[in-house]
Enzyme design. Structure first.
Site, short mmCIF file in Angstrom:
data_model
loop_
_atom_site.label_atom_id
_atom_site.label_comp_id
_atom_site.label_asym_id
_atom_site.label_seq_id
_atom_site.Cartn_x
_atom_site.Cartn_y
_atom_site.Cartn_z
N GLU A 72 0.75 -1.13 0.26
CA GLU A 72 0.15 0.10 0.18
C GLU A 72 0.94 1.30 -0.12
O GLU A 72 0.38 2.41 -0.47
CB GLU A 72 -0.93 0.01 1.13
N SER A 79 -46.86 -18.50 50.87
CA SER A 79 -46.13 -18.86 52.26
C SER A 79 -44.63 -18.70 52.31
O SER A 79 -43.87 -18.69 53.11
CB SER A 79 -46.67 -20.10 52.72
#
Length: 608
Positions: free
Chosen positions: A81, A374
């Site tokens: 590149e 309960s």
């Protein structure tokens, strides 16, 4: 007239010149390093350090600092590149001149002559339009950027920014995605293969154009050889290596636990960064909504920055919940959840959200608020009663009929008993003794203990005698109930169990962690009595089907009116586990009650 016009024009030009900025000044104002903030993946880790959830949306990126980027990636990118990268000042005149000749010949813009720095600024600051004006801007930006940050930092940003198709950004995520291993473990050939993709991600997509990718890989290896990055032997070896893709799928297992951790992260950030206090102080619903939105944005910002969320998840227990509920609750229309807490560490090690749960759906483990029946008695009645009266568990309480202000509860089946010991009243879950006990110490006194557990849906209307049997306006969640019962394992001290141990950034810095202190709910003597009572429930009372051989086990059943909800919350030496069974739209589970799947699920979870 000429002199007048000249004077006027000169005055205007002079005025304009005072406002003219140098190009450098303009670029300095345009270039901000703050713009280089990349989305990065976040992860959830279980108690053993293994990833169980990858967190990312559109951009799959794992950010790597420069010192952790393998040298072969840098060599391959520079060779192909920008060979003059370490010597130019952001742009390469030879490359630009070459591109101009090619473009003139083609009568268009075929080549850009861009350096790595130019490609980076194009991605961060500029558009992808192919015009000479944009190209000139790109050169100027690149020049300024090179004056602002180091070459190494530019490479770091670039190699974390480039696109590798299939939603993958940066070299580390590409390595994990295509080869299922970190970048540092890739061969030279694999690196060259990956570096082929960003040049034209569609053309070189390995899943659709593998031959193109292979061809460009060979070209990249040739360029690396020309740059003396490879020896002839290394070059030949890399050329000969066969590339085999091993695609990795996004990891996202245990959706019930993942959903809860997202919720807890929101709570953690909200507490540590002051959002919760602002919500409390909000004077209008609109203000509260705005604060909630800001909190959500902050959570998303944290996750997008790339964090590691270390949790208490124990995968084998999470899986065991799924298997056990499926075994004992095969009915499709009936839901069941379980919560397991390591009460020695106060860590949430497993939580389910319902059968066949899907991530971010309604999570029944912490979002379903139901009447507790309960199972509330130990928390609201029995422990507060023992704390207030210093009674022994053998003290007798009337189990006869009870009526006060029109409220006349009955024992199961309408049975009427005489005086019974406190122990008997709890293990057989008699109702009238429980209501009498709460009435004796007062509803307000009972709730003065109960409120310390932080149940989120308790309202003033709940402060009445029916609460002794679980009659609440909105109810409680399985997680809240299980959390509360851990008090019996910790000498009367309470601390909410957490799923998140810590949140750490990419540099290993701890960003968030809980630092709550336990609260004393009741003393050791009361707690010891309660442990005995809870043990009797399993060995001699309503919870016998949950019994198994162990040094200590204790718990309490809970059944609501018309059998809409079945509960069992209990503990052994190491874990506190809560089980709830019901339908999302409450209906009778009377046919299930005799089979007691809630007790069998709890037993198998705790035994195994």
């Amino acid at each position: 007239m000429f002199f007048t016009m000249f004077t006027f024009s000169f005055s205007g030009v002079t005025n304009e010149l005072r406002h003219v900025q140098k190009v450098d000044e303009i670029l300095e104002n345009s270039i901000s390093i703050d713009d280089f903030s990349f989305y990065s993946n976040s992860y959830m880790y279980d108690a053993y350090g293994e990833i169980f959830s990858d967190i990312y949306s559109a951009e799959n990126r794992i950010y790597l600092p420069y010192n952790l980027i393998p040298a072969t990636f840098i060599q391959a990118i520079i060779a192909t590149e920008d060979r003059q990268f370490f010597s130019h000042k952001g742009f390469d005149m030879n490359g630009i001149t070459r591109a101009l000749f090619v473009n003139a010949e083609k009568n268009g813009i075929e080549q850009g002559g861009s350096t790595i720095t130019q490609q980076l600024v194009k991605n961060i600051y500029l558009s992808n339009e192919r015009t000479y004006n944009r190209k000139l801007t790109e050169i100027l930006y690149a020049y300024q950027l090179e004056k602002t940050i180091s070459k190494e930092k530019i490479l770091e940003y670039y190699l974390n920014a480039i696109y590798f198709h299939n939603g993958v950004y940066g070299v580390e995520a590409a390595s994990q995605f295509y080869f299922s291993k970190p970048a540092k473990l890739l061969s030279v050939a694999q690196v060259a293969f990956l570096c082929a993709i960003p040049n034209n991600p569609t053309l070189y997509n390995p899943f659709t154009n593998l031959e193109n990718t292979q061809t460009r890989k060979e070209w990249i290896l040739t360029k690396m050889l020309e740059m003396n990055d490879l020896t002839d032997a290394e070059f030949q070896e890399a050329l000969a290596e066969k590339i085999e893709l091993k695609p990795a799928r996004k990891k996202d297992i245990f959706p019930d636990y993942v959903t809860y951790i997202h919720y807890e992260l929101e709570q953690l950030i909200g507490e540590k960064e002051g959002f919760h206090q602002k919500i409390v102080d909000a004077t209008s619903m609109e203000e509260r909504k705005t604060i909630l939105q800001k909190r959500q944005q902050r959570v998303e910002e944290i996750l997008a920055s790339g964090v590691s969320i270390y949790t208490s998840l124990q995968p084998e227990k999470q899986s065991l919940i799924y298997e056990t509920i499926e075994k004992h609750l095969p009915e499709e229309h009936i839901q069941g959840v379980a919560v397991i807490i390591d009460h020695k560490m106060q860590q949430l090690v497993a939580i389910s959200g319902g059968k066949n749960y899907e991530k971010f759906n309604f999570q029944r483990g912490f979002q379903a608020f139901r009447q507790p029946g309960s199972s509330i008695k130990p928390l609201l009645v029995f422990a507060p009663y023992l704390a207030e009266t210093n009674a022994s568990i053998s003290k007798t309480i009337s189990a006869a009929s009870f009526c006060k202000n029109g409220y006349c509860p009955q024992n199961y089946g309408g049975a009427i008993y005489g005086n019974v010991q406190i122990e008997t009243a709890l293990k057989h879950s008699f109702n009238t003794p429980a209501v009498r006990m709460l009435d004796e110490i007062s509803v307000e006194k009972g709730f003065s203990y109960f409120d310390k557990f932080g149940f989120s849906k308790i309202v003033q209307e709940d402060f009445r005698l029916p609460a002794a049997l679980g009659g609440l306006t909105h109810g409680v969640s399985p997680l809240e109930m299980t959390n509360a019962y851990t008090t019996f394992a910790n000498n009367g001290r309470f601390l909410k169990a957490k799923g998140i141990q810590k949140v750490v950034d990419n540099n290993g810095k701890i960003l968030f962690q809980w630092d709550d202190e336990p609260k004393i709910i009741w003393n050791d003597e009361v707690n010891s009595k309660m442990r005995t009572l809870l043990n009797k429930v399993i060995t001699e009372g309503t919870g016998r089907k949950a019994n198994y051989s162990r040094n200590y086990i204790g718990g309490k059943t809970g059944t609501t009116n018309d059998f809409h909800d079945l509960w069992f919350i209990g503990l052994n030496e190491n874990y506190t586990t809560g089980v709830w069974i019901g339908e999302d739209q409450p209906s009778s589970l009377a046919k299930l009650n005799s089979r007691a799947p809630h007790l069998l699920i709890w037993r198998d979870l705790m035994r195994d």
